[in-house]
Every structure is written in C-alpha cells, then in structure tokens.
Design an enzyme around this catalytic site. Structure first.
Site, PDB file in Angstrom:
ATOM      1  N   ARG A 266       0.923  -1.260  -0.011  1.00  0.00           N
ATOM      2  CA  ARG A 266       0.051  -0.024  -0.032  1.00  0.00           C
ATOM      3  C   ARG A 266       0.647   1.288   0.128  1.00  0.00           C
ATOM      4  NH1 ARG A 266      -4.027  -3.336   3.433  1.00  0.00           N
ATOM      5  NH2 ARG A 266      -2.593  -2.820   5.018  1.00  0.00           N
TER       6      ARG A 266
ATOM      7  N   GLU B  46       3.974  -9.836  15.992  1.00  0.00           N
ATOM      8  CA  GLU B  46       3.235 -10.075  17.334  1.00  0.00           C
ATOM      9  C   GLU B  46       3.778 -11.599  17.704  1.00  0.00           C
ATOM     10  OE1 GLU B  46      -1.111  -9.987  19.189  1.00  0.00           O
ATOM     11  OE2 GLU B  46      -0.834  -9.856  17.237  1.00  0.00           O
TER      12      GLU B  46
END
Lengths: 174, 174
Positions: A60, A97
């Site tokens: 993006r 994470e």
C-alpha cells in the site's frame, strides 16, 4: 482539511480478526477528490525538501509513494517482502506479534547521501517502518522523514522511530 | 521515445529460475526522468478517455496505476491477492504453470458503467490480466483498455485478452 480525508477512510470492524478496527484506505483511493487531496498534501509538505528518492513500502505504500515521487520529480524505490526483488539486496528482519518477518531493498537503489522519504499507508507499532529506516541507513541514505497516511496513536509507533521525523495525515486512536 | 524507457529496464538473467530473463523495472523507477517519461506517456494516451477508475494489479501495477489515476483525476482501485481486502470481495481464479491462483476486488470499488483502465507492469501469458478483466465485467465496469509497461511478446498474452484493447510501452521477445 484532513478531516475530509479521514471521513473517507472506512473502518471495518473485527478484521482481520476479532477486536481489530481495520482502517480501510480503499474508500479514500477510489474517491478522486480524496485521493488527490491526500497526494497534494504530501507534495506540498515535501516539494522544497530536495528529496532524491521516495521509498514505498510494499504494497500500500506504493499507492501513495509513487504519485508523490512523480510530483517531486525524483526516483521511486520499492521496499519489498523477501524473494521479490531480482538483484542484490540488503535485508532487515523485524519482530511481529508472533515470530519475525523480513523486508528487502536493492543495494543499488540508494546512492550514499541520497535524501530519502519513506512512505507507507499506516504506522501502527512501526516494526516495518523501523526496519525500513535501518535499510536506508545501511545503504548510506539520509532519512528526511517517514510519512504515513494513517497513524494508530495508541500503538506508539513513534517511540520505535525516536530521533526520526514522522508525519501522518490522519490519526485514529487504535 | 520508448527506446529510452526500454534502455532503463534491467535484465536479470536466470531469475527467479534458470532460463528466465527477468525484466526488472526498478532501475526505471529509480531514474527520475525514466519514471516521469513512462507516466507521462500513459497520461497522454488516456487523458481524453474519460476514465472513471484506474485499476492497479498488486503490487507493481500500483506503482504505475496510482500516479496515472492522480493525473487523470480519477479514482484508484487495487486488485489484490486473496485475504488482503477487508470488505466484501468478488474473486476470480486463474491458472498458473502449476496450479491456480486467485485475485480479488472490492465489490463496491466499481459502479456499473464506470469506464475502467487496468494497469500492470507486465503482460506475459496474461493469466492475471484476464482474471482482472473478468472481475471488471462481473462488477459491470466498461473496460477501456489494459495498459502494461512491458510486454513479453513471445508469450502471446494478447491472445488471452482477445476483444480487448491492449497497450504496452515496451516489448521484449520473452
């Protein structure tokens, strides 16, 4: 001015998983005025900064970085996921994470001393952005600023980029 | 004019595998004049075509499609790999050398009757491009043209897009 941009970003609740409020920029992109306003705002901010290369982070970041590079009259450099760039690369790991990920840049994409602007759509915990910053430094680039469309302020990505200039167009709590 | 663009595309032999001559556009992108020349050429071709949306195919298509959408003053719509777009999608499978792959578009990205330009960096066998064409038609878009930077003519991608307008900036044998 940026309120009109913010209003065109859609929130998709619980995506990609329960509890995440996903900030979806595709509704901004498909709106001609919204897309133009966003790019013009970035151009206005950087037009006198003598940027040599805009770096867009896959994928993006390409959507905002490429028009900006065009307007600034400078080169565009993609930072990509591993295995996508065909020539010799510098790479940098970063923590997710769970586990780690990696990004790459062509070694010949930056000339020592190039003034660099990093562009991505989103700053959350800034794992990718700080890895991108490290790649720029490894190649001898001078990082002018990191620019993002959306900043998730609760995730404190700025802390991870301490010492760098950070700009975001709109902010969301998280 | 396009010879100067072609000369800035690097060929990386035997990548990603033995026997493939990979046409690497990153050397064009990092060259300010080369990048500008490429985008300007596309803009000149489409500026009077009343395009409503430029569709960029993930992810190198974003790099050319987004600046073009900006210049045309129209919306930009990404077509992406599965699982990347957060709202309701239309999807389309296509065949690879071994197996299949899939691309997606947001259902609300195109309004019936929108005049659409599809942009990607490369046309080879046109598997992705013909799947993208099918997505545009499913959503009621009117496909004006498919534009590519590089066409690998020996792979006859045009055959798979018969009936559509195809434009490529530069050609390579294969």
């Amino acid at each position: 001015m940026t309120e009109s941009i913010k209003s065109k970003i859609r929130t998709v609740p619980h995506w990609p998983k329960e509890g995440i409020m996903f900030r979806d920029i595709t509704t901004l992109l498909k709106d001609p005025e919204g897309f133009k306003e966003t790019i013009d705002l970035l151009f206005k901010r950087y037009k006198d900064k003598k940027i040599d290369k805009v770096i867009g982070i896959e994928s993006r970041g390409f959507i905002f970085g490429a028009p900006l590079a065009y307007l600034l009259g400078c080169g565009f450099v993609p930072i990509r996921k591993p295995g996508k760039l065909p020539a010799e690369c510098e790479s940098e790991e970063y923590t997710l994470e769970y586990g780690t990920d990696k990004i790459e840049i062509h070694k010949d994409a930056i000339t020592k001393g190039d003034k660099i602007l990093i562009v991505d759509d989103l700053i959350a915990t800034a794992g990718t952005a700080s890895a991108a910053r490290n790649l720029v430094k490894k190649l001898g680039g001078e990082l002018v600023e990191c620019a993002f469309i959306v900043e998730l302020i609760d995730l404190k990505g700025r802390d991870k980029l301490k010492g760098e200039n950070i700009y975001s167009v709109v902010e969301f709590e998280g």
